[in-house]
Design a protein around this motif. Structure first.
Motif, mmCIF file in Angstrom:
data_model
loop_
_atom_site.group_PDB
_atom_site.id
_atom_site.type_symbol
_atom_site.label_atom_id
_atom_site.label_comp_id
_atom_site.label_asym_id
_atom_site.label_seq_id
_atom_site.Cartn_x
_atom_site.Cartn_y
_atom_site.Cartn_z
ATOM 1 N N VAL A 70 4.309 3.503 -3.042
ATOM 2 C CA VAL A 70 3.701 2.198 -3.315
ATOM 3 C C VAL A 70 4.736 1.331 -4.035
ATOM 4 O O VAL A 70 5.023 1.551 -5.219
ATOM 5 C CB VAL A 70 2.436 2.346 -4.187
ATOM 6 C CG1 VAL A 70 1.782 0.988 -4.405
ATOM 7 C CG2 VAL A 70 1.452 3.314 -3.543
ATOM 8 N N PRO A 71 5.336 0.363 -3.357
ATOM 9 C CA PRO A 71 6.411 -0.439 -3.964
ATOM 10 C C PRO A 71 5.968 -1.246 -5.175
ATOM 11 O O PRO A 71 6.758 -1.496 -6.085
ATOM 12 C CB PRO A 71 6.861 -1.352 -2.814
ATOM 13 C CG PRO A 71 5.739 -1.349 -1.831
ATOM 14 C CD PRO A 71 5.083 -0.018 -1.956
ATOM 15 N N GLU A 72 4.699 -1.660 -5.206
ATOM 16 C CA GLU A 72 4.223 -2.470 -6.337
ATOM 17 C C GLU A 72 4.311 -1.720 -7.667
ATOM 18 O O GLU A 72 4.489 -2.331 -8.725
ATOM 19 C CB GLU A 72 2.773 -2.915 -6.112
ATOM 20 C CG GLU A 72 2.590 -3.916 -4.984
ATOM 21 C CD GLU A 72 2.430 -3.240 -3.625
ATOM 22 O OE1 GLU A 72 2.079 -3.948 -2.658
ATOM 23 O OE2 GLU A 72 2.649 -2.014 -3.524
ATOM 24 N N ILE A 73 4.166 -0.402 -7.610
ATOM 25 C CA ILE A 73 4.262 0.393 -8.840
ATOM 26 C C ILE A 73 5.485 1.313 -8.803
ATOM 27 O O ILE A 73 5.724 2.075 -9.743
ATOM 28 C CB ILE A 73 2.982 1.230 -9.073
ATOM 29 C CG1 ILE A 73 2.650 2.084 -7.847
ATOM 30 C CG2 ILE A 73 1.812 0.330 -9.422
ATOM 31 C CD1 ILE A 73 1.439 2.980 -8.027
ATOM 32 N N ASP A 74 6.253 1.233 -7.711
ATOM 33 C CA ASP A 74 7.518 1.946 -7.560
ATOM 34 C C ASP A 74 7.395 3.448 -7.806
ATOM 35 O O ASP A 74 8.178 4.046 -8.547
ATOM 36 C CB ASP A 74 8.573 1.353 -8.506
ATOM 37 C CG ASP A 74 9.989 1.836 -8.161
ATOM 38 O OD1 ASP A 74 10.205 2.227 -6.998
ATOM 39 O OD2 ASP A 74 10.858 1.831 -9.050
ATOM 40 N N SER A 113 7.197 -6.549 -22.958
ATOM 41 C CA SER A 113 6.144 -7.313 -23.631
ATOM 42 C C SER A 113 5.473 -8.316 -22.698
ATOM 43 O O SER A 113 4.263 -8.547 -22.776
ATOM 44 C CB SER A 113 6.731 -8.054 -24.837
ATOM 45 O OG SER A 113 7.297 -7.143 -25.751
ATOM 46 N N SER A 114 6.273 -8.918 -21.804
ATOM 47 C CA SER A 114 5.740 -9.977 -20.946
ATOM 48 C C SER A 114 5.104 -9.452 -19.662
ATOM 49 O O SER A 114 4.245 -10.102 -19.078
ATOM 50 C CB SER A 114 6.854 -10.965 -20.580
ATOM 51 O OG SER A 114 7.898 -10.302 -19.890
ATOM 52 N N SER A 115 5.535 -8.266 -19.231
ATOM 53 C CA SER A 115 5.018 -7.740 -17.965
ATOM 54 C C SER A 115 3.686 -7.030 -18.165
ATOM 55 O O SER A 115 3.460 -6.379 -19.182
ATOM 56 C CB SER A 115 6.029 -6.771 -17.343
ATOM 57 O OG SER A 115 6.243 -5.664 -18.191
ATOM 58 N N LYS A 116 2.840 -7.156 -17.181
ATOM 59 C CA LYS A 116 1.539 -6.503 -17.220
ATOM 60 C C LYS A 116 1.594 -5.227 -16.386
ATOM 61 O O LYS A 116 2.052 -5.231 -15.251
ATOM 62 C CB LYS A 116 0.465 -7.438 -16.657
ATOM 63 C CG LYS A 116 -0.925 -6.828 -16.655
ATOM 64 C CD LYS A 116 -1.927 -7.751 -15.976
ATOM 65 C CE LYS A 116 -3.301 -7.090 -15.885
ATOM 66 N NZ LYS A 116 -4.279 -7.945 -15.171
ATOM 67 N N ASP A 130 -5.603 -1.587 -9.474
ATOM 68 C CA ASP A 130 -5.387 -3.033 -9.364
ATOM 69 C C ASP A 130 -4.952 -3.447 -7.962
ATOM 70 O O ASP A 130 -4.954 -4.632 -7.632
ATOM 71 C CB ASP A 130 -4.313 -3.489 -10.364
ATOM 72 C CG ASP A 130 -4.727 -3.237 -11.806
ATOM 73 O OD1 ASP A 130 -5.927 -3.381 -12.104
ATOM 74 O OD2 ASP A 130 -3.849 -2.886 -12.623
ATOM 75 N N LEU A 131 -4.550 -2.467 -7.167
ATOM 76 C CA LEU A 131 -4.010 -2.763 -5.843
ATOM 77 C C LEU A 131 -5.062 -2.538 -4.763
ATOM 78 O O LEU A 131 -5.855 -1.607 -4.824
ATOM 79 C CB LEU A 131 -2.794 -1.868 -5.562
ATOM 80 C CG LEU A 131 -1.661 -1.934 -6.595
ATOM 81 C CD1 LEU A 131 -0.601 -0.893 -6.271
ATOM 82 C CD2 LEU A 131 -1.044 -3.323 -6.639
ATOM 83 N N ASN A 132 -5.030 -3.374 -3.783
ATOM 84 C CA ASN A 132 -5.968 -3.256 -2.666
ATOM 85 C C ASN A 132 -5.293 -2.489 -1.527
ATOM 86 O O ASN A 132 -4.914 -3.050 -0.502
ATOM 87 C CB ASN A 132 -6.403 -4.652 -2.200
ATOM 88 C CG ASN A 132 -7.507 -4.589 -1.163
ATOM 89 O OD1 ASN A 132 -8.251 -3.604 -1.095
ATOM 90 N ND2 ASN A 132 -7.607 -5.629 -0.345
ATOM 91 N N LEU A 133 -5.140 -1.172 -1.747
ATOM 92 C CA LEU A 133 -4.452 -0.350 -0.757
ATOM 93 C C LEU A 133 -5.367 -0.029 0.416
ATOM 94 O O LEU A 133 -6.588 0.070 0.266
ATOM 95 C CB LEU A 133 -3.963 0.950 -1.406
ATOM 96 C CG LEU A 133 -2.952 0.798 -2.552
ATOM 97 C CD1 LEU A 133 -2.602 2.163 -3.123
ATOM 98 C CD2 LEU A 133 -1.693 0.084 -2.082
#
Length: 436
Positions: free
Chosen positions: A126-130, A63-66, A72-75
């Protein structure tokens, strides 16, 4: 004493010694160890309280995580992703592709297909989205080249067959597709590979092409859903469970009172848990793809995780391949990296069987297997993967595996008793919140 009486007397002697306990067997070490672990088990109510904490924490986190997407990432490099598309839009995409081919031929330039490269060198974690994604790099597949003429022909044929399927609004299996032109395709792996190419070319998921794999995965437990309008109650599916429908787009209305999803690698462990009705003692949904995960099972797991907002715990073999299977569910496969956004289920917890469990639970030596050089290499290769490096617990477990050169299957736990998995091992794991 007659000869007959003497023989009877000798035959009876061992029986007498057994009955008076003089030759009774001592309890095996593993039996006494299992009994000792049972004593550490708390009441089911206390274990359930621990599970509910995990459940509430998971829902709160969701619920709290976006949600973060590639956009959204500047790859540094552009990436390609596909999405679910309706029949009409996929048909239009095929028509545009064929129209471009026709124009090229009429212009005297021959024709070629611009196919996204799915080579390993074009994959990116991509580690940000695993998860693993596909870079936006393409290669030409000209009909006029000896090296690609056959593959260009197969691509055109697959496009034609998919278009025919979509026009009739039906689903076929990959095997059906292969048998429509065996002499051209030669081997199903070739038609399967081109099918993925076509999916990537058109920018749609493979499910959107209405070509599916045969049923493989199964589910059982606290889940109710509709399959093409039919209501399915997974608590009433026996020990074999309900086959996961290959047409996931026809699955809907998921309902559950489960506290977690238990993802199991092997069919044997799945059947043990199903027969013991583990999901009634600890409310859960149990799912397996019987080894290497297929697309339908991966999609189904993602649907359950997303719609029911349940934590997922994984039970796999203690070997490099068990962890590889888990990583496919979590981060995606390199073969289908173009569809990783739909096929991956992030944040799966590794419950067991972990390398450290072999000593912790005193799994007998005769139930452990020596790792081959190939196994060790696979373990070391995993240690170099970015998705492993980011999880310190995984690194430690893999290091134990490589150092001891020992592996074990889930079934090794049966040395303590056939129901040890459901009655002791998993309850203890849940009680101790022992997952990574």
């Amino acid at each position: 004493m007659s000869e007959r009486k003497r023989r009877r007397s000798e035959a009876a002697a061992p029986v007498a010694s057994i009955s008076d306990g003089s030759t009774s067997k001592k309890p095996r070490k593993q039996d006494s160890h299992a009994q000792g672990l049972r004593k550490h088990l708390k009441s089911d109510a206390e274990i359930l309280a621990s599970i509910r904490e995990m459940y509430e924490a998971s829902r709160s986190e969701v619920s709290s995580s976006k949600a973060v997407s590639l956009s959204d990432l500047n790859l540094s490099s552009a990436c390609r992703e596909v999405s679910d598309r309706d029949v009409a839009s996929v048909q239009v995409a095929i028509e545009r592709t064929v129209l471009a081919v026709a124009r090229s031929i009429l212009a005297g330039s021959g024709f070629s297909f611009d196919v996204p490269s799915r080579a390993a060198s074009n994959q990116l974690y991509v580690p940000e989205i695993d998860r693993i994604v596909l870079r936006d790099k393409s290669s030409s597949r000209p009909f006029a080249s000896l090296s690609t003429v056959r593959k260009a022909t197969v691509t055109a044929r697959v496009l034609s067959l998919v278009y025919a399927v979509l026009r009739r609004d039906i689903h076929i299996t990959k095997r059906d597709l292969f048998y429509t032109d065996v002499k051209l395709f030669q081997d199903q792996s070739q038609s399967d590979a081109v099918l993925d190419d076509v999916s990537c070319m058109l920018g749609c998921t493979r499910s959107s092409l209405h070509v599916v794999a045969s049923e493989k995965g199964v589910v059982v437990g606290r889940l109710v859903f509709t399959d093409d309008g039919d209501r399915i109650d997974c608590t009433k599916m026996g020990i074999g469970g309900k086959a996961i429908p290959p047409n996931i787009d026809r699955v809907g209305n998921l309902e559950s009172d489960a506290l977690f999803i238990l993802l199991v690698e092997k069919d044997a462990a799945f059947m043990r848990l199903a027969e013991d009705r583990f999901y009634n003692r600890f409310p859960c949904i149990i799912v397996t793809a019987k080894g290497q995960p297929d697309v339908a099972t991966r999609l189904f797991l993602k649907r359950m995780k997303t719609e029911l907002k349940l934590p997922v715990l994984a039970l796999v073999d203690s070997d490099p391949y068990g962890l590889k299977i888990l990583s496919v569910y979590m981060c995606g496969s390199k073969n289908m990296s173009y569809d990783s956004s739909n096929l991956t289920t992030p944040d799966i917890k590794w419950l067991g069987v972990r390398p450290s469990d072999l000593d912790k639970y005193k799994v007998p030596e005769q139930c452990r297997l020596p790792m081959t050089d190939q196994d060790v290499k696979a373990g070391k290769d995993l240690l170099e993967e970015d998705f492993v490096k980011k999880n310190e617990g995984w690194v430690k477990e893999l290091e134990i595996m490589v150092k001891t050169r020992q592996k074990a299957e889930i079934q090794a736990l049966s040395s303590f008793g056939f129901q040890y998995l459901s009655e002791v091992y998993l309850p203890l794991k849940l009680q101790q919140r022992d997952w990574l």
